[in-house]
Scaffold this motif. Structure first.
Motif, PDB file in Angstrom:
ATOM      1  N   THR A 373       0.217  -7.506  -6.763  1.00 57.27           N
ATOM      2  CA  THR A 373       0.011  -7.117  -5.359  1.00 57.27           C
ATOM      3  C   THR A 373       0.182  -5.611  -5.164  1.00 57.27           C
ATOM      4  O   THR A 373       1.081  -5.173  -4.445  1.00 57.27           O
ATOM      5  CB  THR A 373       0.964  -7.893  -4.439  1.00 57.27           C
ATOM      6  N   PRO A 374      -0.674  -4.801  -5.755  1.00 59.75           N
ATOM      7  CA  PRO A 374      -0.520  -3.351  -5.629  1.00 59.75           C
ATOM      8  C   PRO A 374      -1.113  -2.800  -4.335  1.00 59.75           C
ATOM      9  O   PRO A 374      -2.040  -3.378  -3.756  1.00 59.75           O
ATOM     10  CB  PRO A 374      -1.315  -2.826  -6.825  1.00 59.75           C
ATOM     11  N   HIS A 375      -0.571  -1.664  -3.877  1.00 57.98           N
ATOM     12  CA  HIS A 375      -1.327  -0.856  -2.923  1.00 57.98           C
ATOM     13  C   HIS A 375      -2.233   0.051  -3.752  1.00 57.98           C
ATOM     14  O   HIS A 375      -2.246   0.002  -4.991  1.00 57.98           O
ATOM     15  CB  HIS A 375      -0.404  -0.084  -1.986  1.00 57.98           C
ATOM     16  N   GLU A 376      -3.016   0.898  -3.099  1.00 56.97           N
ATOM     17  CA  GLU A 376      -4.059   1.617  -3.831  1.00 56.97           C
ATOM     18  C   GLU A 376      -3.500   2.518  -4.927  1.00 56.97           C
ATOM     19  O   GLU A 376      -4.033   2.560  -6.041  1.00 56.97           O
ATOM     20  CB  GLU A 376      -4.921   2.422  -2.861  1.00 56.97           C
ATOM     21  N   GLY A 377      -2.429   3.243  -4.649  1.00 57.15           N
ATOM     22  CA  GLY A 377      -1.847   4.109  -5.672  1.00 57.15           C
ATOM     23  C   GLY A 377      -1.352   3.320  -6.858  1.00 57.15           C
ATOM     24  O   GLY A 377      -1.540   3.726  -8.027  1.00 57.15           O
ATOM     25  N   GLU A 378      -0.711   2.183  -6.602  1.00 57.29           N
ATOM     26  CA  GLU A 378      -0.233   1.335  -7.694  1.00 57.29           C
ATOM     27  C   GLU A 378      -1.410   0.744  -8.470  1.00 57.29           C
ATOM     28  O   GLU A 378      -1.337   0.582  -9.695  1.00 57.29           O
ATOM     29  CB  GLU A 378       0.657   0.228  -7.128  1.00 57.29           C
ATOM     30  N   PHE A 379      -2.476   0.396  -7.774  1.00 56.32           N
ATOM     31  CA  PHE A 379      -3.666  -0.141  -8.432  1.00 56.32           C
ATOM     32  C   PHE A 379      -4.246   0.873  -9.408  1.00 56.32           C
ATOM     33  O   PHE A 379      -4.653   0.526 -10.531  1.00 56.32           O
ATOM     34  CB  PHE A 379      -4.704  -0.521  -7.380  1.00 56.32           C
ATOM     35  N   ILE A 380      -4.284   2.122  -8.987  1.00 52.85           N
ATOM     36  CA  ILE A 380      -4.830   3.173  -9.853  1.00 52.85           C
ATOM     37  C   ILE A 380      -3.981   3.323 -11.111  1.00 52.85           C
ATOM     38  O   ILE A 380      -4.499   3.422 -12.223  1.00 52.85           O
ATOM     39  CB  ILE A 380      -4.928   4.492  -9.066  1.00 52.85           C
ATOM     40  N   ARG A 381      -2.660   3.332 -10.960  1.00 52.46           N
ATOM     41  CA  ARG A 381      -1.782   3.434 -12.125  1.00 52.46           C
ATOM     42  C   ARG A 381      -1.877   2.186 -13.001  1.00 52.46           C
ATOM     43  O   ARG A 381      -1.896   2.268 -14.234  1.00 52.46           O
ATOM     44  CB  ARG A 381      -0.333   3.654 -11.691  1.00 52.46           C
ATOM     45  N   LEU A 382      -1.919   1.020 -12.368  1.00 53.30           N
ATOM     46  CA  LEU A 382      -1.977  -0.246 -13.102  1.00 53.30           C
ATOM     47  C   LEU A 382      -3.213  -0.311 -13.980  1.00 53.30           C
ATOM     48  O   LEU A 382      -3.134  -0.602 -15.182  1.00 53.30           O
ATOM     49  CB  LEU A 382      -1.975  -1.408 -12.099  1.00 53.30           C
TER      50      LEU A 382
END
Length: 510
Positions: A373-382
């Motif tokens: 369940t990432p937000h956009e910044g976490e999605f980019i890092r993930l």
């Protein structure tokens, strides 16, 4: 359930109807719905001032036919056309008393209307029908179309099928795209009206059924009755154990409140028993705020004690955790707990990404479903760490095709991905995708995602499949936000959820 399809699927479904109906028959079905919506938008039709922005295709024809019907009921209708127009619709508009003005060169002898005069007509209009570009529109807006889209006033504009300048498949928006208060779309919802910037440009979307036979939808959105039927409601013989047990790991000395918020969401998600695993400081906060949770205190990274809490149906980990080696040990241990559902958020996402980078098939090999369940910044890092995506390139990919990008991530990772944000998207590895239509910008506040983690984790433990646990959780979270005070604090959300759920269950009984 609301269903959306691609432009290609719409075209394929239209073809047999166009062949079987009298000429113009399919267009008249669309026009009838468009006129009904326009009438509802107006205080009165007789004497209303209406401007039609008419392109050269069928979309412009729909708008002109609607203008003709409104003119026949006494409206004063002016159509502005940057080029050639649908001949039959143009003739109908003129026969009903409407006027057509050319705003761009059509042929050397064509009389045109200056942009200032066109702007005056639009400024004085009670309603503007945007029929410049339809679902086939791609790329930037060129002149003379761009001059007209710039005139359309958002609060008084009704878009025909899709706002001009919005990509109907991806929701990307060209410079100068129309902002509409509402959009009337035909046959099925288009993806671009529900995701990305296109969802904002479309305003409120209303569907007109024109009789299309369509394949399985490309994208779905849960509605009230869908969620009410999916909610885990205990039966008379149920106990706290049979309703599902959630193990929730969160909180730290740095972020103790995150665990409190996540527990608040979890207690309202349907599971009957909540085992909370937290470090000492966070555990004390949880104990005071939520005495009904069963607490296990661990030292940072103590995976053995965490796994010793007892049987659970699902785990949720991440709120308030710091992305360090201690968190990595906890995440690694839960990934090895095959057979139990696992939801990963916040500080645990970086640890999961590192684990997947080391073992690319890790999540596919795991028997229990995984929800991220990432937000956009976490999605980019993930995706950068786990999949090797170029982190500088990913924001552009999301902007160009948000749904497609999340779908690819879910497929490549082997997990359900819930990308938080305006119009949260949920995608599963098999291509199943949902967009969440509930919520408010006030939910963009610290701690809101922690509540969602607990809520969706609880739904997973209570027996919902991973995609539905994520989609129902996002729906309830958004609906609670809509009911909240302004400004909204994350701590308000758990207390709002019972009223939301009660009303949804009542809607099924009616």
């Amino acid at each position: 359930m609301l269903e959306a399809h691609t432009v290609a699927e719409v075209r394929d479904a239209e073809a047999p109807l166009l062949a079987s109906l009298p000429s113009g028959g399919l267009m008249q079905r669309a026009v009838s719905g468009l006129v009904s919506h326009a009438v509802r938008r107006l205080d009165r039709v007789y004497g209303a001032r209406i401007v039609v922005l008419a392109g050269s295709g069928d979309n412009g024809g729909d708008a002109l036919w609607a203008g003709a019907r409104l003119a026949a009921r006494g409206a004063r209708v002016h159509a502005l056309a940057p080029g050639r127009t649908h001949p039959e619709a143009t003739a109908a508009l003129r026969a009903a008393g409407g006027r057509l003005h050319r705003t761009g060169p059509v042929e050397p002898a064509a009389a045109g209307l200056g942009i200032d005069a066109a702007a005056d007509l639009v400024d004085s209009a009670d309603l503007v029908l945007d029929g410049l570009l339809g679902i086939g529109g791609r790329g930037g807006l060129r002149e003379p179309y761009a001059r007209l889209t710039a005139l359309a006033p958002a609060r008084r504009t009704l878009a025909v099928d899709v706002p001009s300048g919005v990509d109907a498949d991806t929701g990307t928006v060209a410079d100068g795209a129309v902002w509409a208060a509402s959009t009337v779309t035909f046959g099925t919802y288009k993806r671009g009206l529900l995701v990305g910037p296109g969802a904002v440009h479309a305003g409120r979307v209303e569907l007109v059924d024109i009789g299309l036979t369509l394949p399985e939808p490309d994208l779905r959105a849960l509605q009230d009755r869908d969620v009410a039927r999916l909610l885990p409601v205990p039966a008379a013989a149920d106990s706290k154990y049979s309703r599902g047990v959630l193990g929730l790991v969160g909180g730290s000395d740095r972020y103790p409140g995150a665990a409190v918020l996540a527990v608040g969401g979890a207690l309202r998600g349907g599971a009957g028993y909540l085992r909370v695993v937290a470090e000492t400081g966070a555990a004390e906060y949880v104990r005071r705020a939520h005495p009904e949770s069963v607490l296990t205190v661990i030292d940072a990274g103590d995976a053995e004690t965490m796994l010793g809490v007892g049987r659970v149906q699902a785990w949720a980990i991440g709120p308030g955790l710091v992305p360090d080696d201690a968190t990595r040990r906890l995440v690694d241990a839960l990934l090895e707990q095959s057979g139990t559902g696992l939801l990963v958020d916040a500080g645990a996402l970086d640890a999961l990404a590192s684990a997947v980078a080391a073992r690319p098939e890790l999540l596919r090999e795991r028997r229990g479903a995984v929800v991220l369940t990432p937000h956009e910044g976490e999605f980019i890092r993930l995706t950068g760490t786990a999949l090797g995506w170029d982190q500088a390139d990913t924001p552009g990919r999301l902007l160009a095709d948000r749904l497609g990008t999340v779908r690819q991530a879910a497929r490549d990772l082997g997990a359900v991905v819930l990308l938080k944000g305006n119009r949260t998207i949920i995608a599963a590895p098999d291509g199943t995708a949902f967009v969440n239509l509930t919520g408010t910008p006030w939910l963009g506040t610290a701690g809101s995602g922690d509540v969602l983690t607990g809520l969706a984790g609880s739904l997973l433990a209570a027996g919902l499949s991973a995609p539905y646990a994520a989609a129902v959780g996002a729906f309830l979270h958004g609906r609670a936000g809509e009911r909240g005070p302004v400004p909204l604090a994350a701590a308000d959300l758990p207390g709002l959820l019972p009223g939301v759920i009660e009303d949804l269950l009542a809607s099924v009984e009616e």
